[in-house]
Design a protein around this motif. Structure first.
Motif, PDB file in Angstrom:
ATOM      1  N   SER A  29     -25.236  -0.793 -47.985  1.00  0.00           N
ATOM      2  CA  SER A  29     -23.902  -0.461 -47.459  1.00  0.00           C
ATOM      3  C   SER A  29     -22.797  -1.295 -48.108  1.00  0.00           C
ATOM      4  O   SER A  29     -21.626  -0.951 -48.009  1.00  0.00           O
ATOM      5  CB  SER A  29     -23.851  -0.537 -45.931  1.00  0.00           C
ATOM      6  OG  SER A  29     -24.523  -1.666 -45.478  1.00  0.00           O
ATOM      7  N   PRO A  33     -20.626   1.851 -51.564  1.00  0.00           N
ATOM      8  CA  PRO A  33     -19.185   2.154 -51.562  1.00  0.00           C
ATOM      9  C   PRO A  33     -18.468   1.564 -52.773  1.00  0.00           C
ATOM     10  O   PRO A  33     -17.532   2.164 -53.300  1.00  0.00           O
ATOM     11  CB  PRO A  33     -18.668   1.493 -50.280  1.00  0.00           C
ATOM     12  CG  PRO A  33     -19.857   1.262 -49.435  1.00  0.00           C
ATOM     13  CD  PRO A  33     -21.023   1.111 -50.362  1.00  0.00           C
ATOM     14  N   ASN A  36     -19.232   3.783 -55.795  1.00  0.00           N
ATOM     15  CA  ASN A  36     -18.470   5.021 -55.614  1.00  0.00           C
ATOM     16  C   ASN A  36     -16.995   4.794 -55.936  1.00  0.00           C
ATOM     17  O   ASN A  36     -16.373   5.570 -56.664  1.00  0.00           O
ATOM     18  CB  ASN A  36     -18.650   5.502 -54.174  1.00  0.00           C
ATOM     19  CG  ASN A  36     -17.849   6.748 -53.883  1.00  0.00           C
ATOM     20  OD1 ASN A  36     -18.005   7.753 -54.560  1.00  0.00           O
ATOM     21  ND2 ASN A  36     -16.964   6.682 -52.913  1.00  0.00           N
ATOM     22  N   LEU A  37     -16.468   3.679 -55.420  1.00  0.00           N
ATOM     23  CA  LEU A  37     -15.051   3.350 -55.621  1.00  0.00           C
ATOM     24  C   LEU A  37     -14.730   3.254 -57.116  1.00  0.00           C
ATOM     25  O   LEU A  37     -13.790   3.884 -57.611  1.00  0.00           O
ATOM     26  CB  LEU A  37     -14.745   2.022 -54.933  1.00  0.00           C
ATOM     27  CG  LEU A  37     -13.326   1.481 -55.091  1.00  0.00           C
ATOM     28  CD1 LEU A  37     -12.393   2.194 -54.122  1.00  0.00           C
ATOM     29  CD2 LEU A  37     -13.271  -0.019 -54.829  1.00  0.00           C
ATOM     30  N   PHE A  57      -9.012  -1.466 -51.034  1.00  0.00           N
ATOM     31  CA  PHE A  57     -10.382  -1.236 -50.567  1.00  0.00           C
ATOM     32  C   PHE A  57     -11.211  -2.513 -50.619  1.00  0.00           C
ATOM     33  O   PHE A  57     -11.913  -2.866 -49.666  1.00  0.00           O
ATOM     34  CB  PHE A  57     -11.044  -0.138 -51.408  1.00  0.00           C
ATOM     35  CG  PHE A  57     -12.384   0.295 -50.890  1.00  0.00           C
ATOM     36  CD1 PHE A  57     -12.487   1.318 -49.971  1.00  0.00           C
ATOM     37  CD2 PHE A  57     -13.548  -0.336 -51.331  1.00  0.00           C
ATOM     38  CE1 PHE A  57     -13.724   1.708 -49.477  1.00  0.00           C
ATOM     39  CE2 PHE A  57     -14.793   0.041 -50.845  1.00  0.00           C
ATOM     40  CZ  PHE A  57     -14.880   1.069 -49.917  1.00  0.00           C
ATOM     41  N   THR A  58     -11.127  -3.231 -51.748  1.00  0.00           N
ATOM     42  CA  THR A  58     -11.942  -4.440 -51.867  1.00  0.00           C
ATOM     43  C   THR A  58     -11.399  -5.550 -50.965  1.00  0.00           C
ATOM     44  O   THR A  58     -12.172  -6.346 -50.437  1.00  0.00           O
ATOM     45  CB  THR A  58     -11.989  -4.937 -53.326  1.00  0.00           C
ATOM     46  OG1 THR A  58     -10.647  -5.020 -53.835  1.00  0.00           O
ATOM     47  CG2 THR A  58     -12.801  -4.001 -54.194  1.00  0.00           C
ATOM     48  N   GLY A  61     -12.430  -4.657 -47.481  1.00  0.00           N
ATOM     49  CA  GLY A  61     -13.892  -4.785 -47.479  1.00  0.00           C
ATOM     50  C   GLY A  61     -14.319  -6.235 -47.350  1.00  0.00           C
ATOM     51  O   GLY A  61     -15.224  -6.569 -46.576  1.00  0.00           O
ATOM     52  N   TYR A  98     -16.792  -9.127 -52.809  1.00  0.00           N
ATOM     53  CA  TYR A  98     -15.656  -8.221 -52.590  1.00  0.00           C
ATOM     54  C   TYR A  98     -14.332  -8.946 -52.862  1.00  0.00           C
ATOM     55  O   TYR A  98     -13.418  -8.379 -53.458  1.00  0.00           O
ATOM     56  CB  TYR A  98     -15.672  -7.666 -51.160  1.00  0.00           C
ATOM     57  CG  TYR A  98     -16.405  -6.349 -51.024  1.00  0.00           C
ATOM     58  CD1 TYR A  98     -17.782  -6.267 -51.232  1.00  0.00           C
ATOM     59  CD2 TYR A  98     -15.720  -5.171 -50.697  1.00  0.00           C
ATOM     60  CE1 TYR A  98     -18.453  -5.058 -51.107  1.00  0.00           C
ATOM     61  CE2 TYR A  98     -16.392  -3.959 -50.565  1.00  0.00           C
ATOM     62  CZ  TYR A  98     -17.752  -3.911 -50.767  1.00  0.00           C
ATOM     63  OH  TYR A  98     -18.408  -2.710 -50.656  1.00  0.00           O
TER      64      TYR A  98
ATOM     65  N   ALA B  42     -19.033  10.586 -50.110  1.00  0.00           N
ATOM     66  CA  ALA B  42     -18.329   9.311 -50.175  1.00  0.00           C
ATOM     67  C   ALA B  42     -17.732   8.964 -48.829  1.00  0.00           C
ATOM     68  O   ALA B  42     -16.966   9.730 -48.261  1.00  0.00           O
ATOM     69  CB  ALA B  42     -17.230   9.380 -51.220  1.00  0.00           C
ATOM     70  N   GLY B  43     -18.091   7.832 -48.306  1.00  0.00           N
ATOM     71  CA  GLY B  43     -17.596   7.438 -47.002  1.00  0.00           C
ATOM     72  C   GLY B  43     -16.099   7.268 -46.991  1.00  0.00           C
ATOM     73  O   GLY B  43     -15.435   7.554 -46.011  1.00  0.00           O
ATOM     74  N   ALA B  44     -15.563   6.813 -48.115  1.00  0.00           N
ATOM     75  CA  ALA B  44     -14.149   6.452 -48.146  1.00  0.00           C
ATOM     76  C   ALA B  44     -13.230   7.659 -48.146  1.00  0.00           C
ATOM     77  O   ALA B  44     -12.084   7.571 -47.759  1.00  0.00           O
ATOM     78  CB  ALA B  44     -13.858   5.587 -49.359  1.00  0.00           C
ATOM     79  N   SER B  45     -13.712   8.810 -48.623  1.00  0.00           N
ATOM     80  CA  SER B  45     -12.772   9.922 -48.744  1.00  0.00           C
ATOM     81  C   SER B  45     -12.762  10.782 -47.490  1.00  0.00           C
ATOM     82  O   SER B  45     -13.767  10.975 -46.832  1.00  0.00           O
ATOM     83  CB  SER B  45     -13.096  10.760 -49.970  1.00  0.00           C
ATOM     84  OG  SER B  45     -14.463  11.023 -50.007  1.00  0.00           O
TER      85      SER B  45
END
Lengths: 213, 335
Positions: A29, A33, A36-37, A57-58, A61, A98, B42-45
């Motif tokens: 987890s 992400p 993906n980011l 985001f970071t 996070g 992060y 994607a969790g973020a979108s």
């Protein structure tokens, strides 16, 4: 002969497996992400300004992971789940990772290695100053997280790692100060931070009074 | 012999992105369809974003093509791709995060609309929806937009000069300032009814200009961009464009323009007077407490590795047209 489900239960509920399972969940987890980011951001698929998105985001996070790290001890104590203490370091290291991404994103993608501007911003913008202070302290905790260093440092290790309480407060203020007007989310985060610190009020009281002795 | 004197506002050749990218933007969007399933994982979108990637059009609101005199773009400015112009918006009435307006404004009703021009003038004007597109001939104006948050875009607006409309109302001698107001409709604008979404600023949003600023030919009323009517997230049906000032001066979805005698209190000026001045002229030498204004990131195409940090120019590069408006003023004090 043991039934299949029995054997499964034995495996899952042995302490070692529990730690492994929780660690696996943390790895996935935290890393998925992030992959993906950056996949979306590198390919310009993350909105109009991927730079702002990766920084936010970071940053958030890292804050989430710090809060989780500090949640471990109260939860482990309250619910008598001692095995959780074994995943605290991993969470803390992901919080640092992060935070490292957060700082590097700012330097590499936002300022695009304008070093002069980078140092200028750290000095001139109070919210960046305290954010950077928090990052430097967090780095010190990260590099001293090895068991061998911990053993070597003895009592000093705990003294150093007590700085985690100051770090999370600095991070909360950094977030609060960085937003333009929407203050509800930073205030929510600030109250979570204070709640976690309240769990440790006795320890914090002792720490603070030792400062003035 | 032809001697080309370059103006300070001219954009250098190396800031130009290939036209093929602009012309192929639909292909690019279609090509992104493959991401549909991935974005869902994607969790973020959010769902809305996943939808965009799987569709041809970026947003749901229907815009209409306009007839206008094109801007030849003789400075060869590199345009910010339309997809980015319409999905990256500071429009707190539809959410304070920049991706929210495009997601939360698609049901916005722009017809019927009423824009009134009133106050210290002899002939107040009221415009209905259709008038917005017919009262004056429409022209395209490619302009740089510099946000106070130190990012910028280049946008092909369609509209007319504010001055041409204001003159019809015949402002009186008491008219010293012009006050603009955005629609106040909490039912349609979720940010106005939900403090968290709306960023805790006062509504309706108000902005102001000095009369001579409002009358400068650079000041536009825009009814469209990229050749079509404005989508709601960009301020449909009509918005202001003041290219030498920070973006927050360019108020969106205007319902009222009023001539007034005294300098009005503006939305951001009220919220944080030390951070947002009335003039808000782009000025690389006057930092905002939270952002250095010496440089900016120009949003064009390209992802994380776009090397797009450029120096910010005084008056956003439009000094030749507007610097004279401020010649006796201390611009550090009057920021």
């Amino acid at each position: 002969m043991l039934s299949f489900s029995h054997r499964v239960n034995m495996i899952i509920f042995s302490i070692k497996s529990k730690v492994l399972l929780v660690k696996l969940i943390i790895h996935l987890s935290a890393l998925l992400p992030l992959f993906n980011l950056y996949y979306l951001a590198f390919n310009d698929l993350l909105g109009a300004d991927p730079v702002e998105r990766v920084i936010h985001f970071t940053g958030i996070g890292a804050f989430n992971l710090l809060l989780l790290t500090l949640l471990i001890t109260p939860v482990a104590k309250t619910f008598k789940q001692g095995f959780l203490m074994k995943v605290r370091r991993l969470l803390g290291l992901y919080a640092f990772s992060y935070a490292l991404c957060h700082v590097l994103n700012f330097l590499a993608f936002d300022l695009q290695f304008a070093w002069g501007l980078f140092f200028n911003e750290i000095i001139e913008r109070p919210y960046i100053t305290i954010g950077m202070l928090a990052f430097v302290l967090l780095s010190a905790l990260a590099v001293t997280s090895y068991q061998s260093i911990k053993n070597h440092m003895g009592k000093k290790w705990q003294t150093l790692h007590n700085f985690s309480y100051l770090i999370i407060l600095l991070v909360a203020v950094h977030f609060y100060w960085s937003v333009k007007s929407e203050l509800l989310s930073p205030l929510f985060y600030l109250s979570l931070t204070i709640l976690l610190l309240l769990f440790r009020r006795k320890k914090l009281k002792a720490l603070i009074s030792s400062l003035f002795r | 012999m032809l001697i080309k004197i370059s103006k300070s506002s001219d954009i250098k050749e190396n800031e130009v992105t290939p036209e093929s990218i602009y012309l192929n933007r639909r292909e690019l969007l279609r090509g992104m369809g493959f991401l549909g399933a991935g974005a869902l994982l994607a969790g973020a979108s959010t769902n809305a974003k996943a939808d965009w990637f799987s569709k041809d059009e970026v947003t749901k609101f229907k815009t209409k093509p306009l007839e206008y005199k094109p801007d030849p773009n003789s400075d060869k400015l590199v345009l910010t791709p339309e997809r980015k112009v319409i999905t990256h918006n500071n429009y707190y009435e539809f959410g304070s995060q920049k991706h929210q307006p495009a997601e939360l404004s698609q049901e916005f009703k722009v017809n019927p609309w009423q824009l009134t021009i009133s106050g210290e003038c002899d002939k107040p004007v009221t415009l209905d929806y259709d008038d917005l597109y017919t009262i004056l001939p429409l022209e395209e104006h490619i302009r740089r937009l510099r946000c106070v948050e130190a990012w910028s875009m280049v946008i092909p607006w369609v509209g007319f000069s504010l001055a041409s409309l204001l003159k019809r109302a015949q402002p009186s001698t008491r008219a010293k300032y012009v006050l603009f107001e955005t629609l106040h409709d909490p039912k349609q604008m979720p940010g106005q009814s939900d403090r968290r979404l709306g960023g805790g600023i006062d509504y309706p949003y108000v902005e102001g200009l000095r009369l001579d600023e409002a009358m400068n030919p650079l000041t536009l009323l825009s009814v469209g961009l990229y050749g079509k009517t404005l989508p709601p997230q960009n301020g449909a049906p009509i918005r202001l464009v003041v290219p030498w000032k920070y973006g927050f001066k360019s108020i969106k979805s205007i319902v009222s323009i009023k001539f007034v005698e005294h300098k009005p209190l503006t939305t951001w000026g009220k919220l944080a007077p030390k951070e947002y001045g009335f003039y808000a002229n782009v000025n690389p030498e006057h930092d905002h407490p939270r952002w250095s204004q010496a440089s900016e990131r120009r949003i064009t195409s390209g992802g994380l590795f776009a090397r797009n940090r450029i120096d910010t120019l005084p008056f956003n590069g439009y000094g030749e047209d507007v610097a004279h408006l401020y010649k006796d003023m201390n611009l550090r004090k009057n920021f």
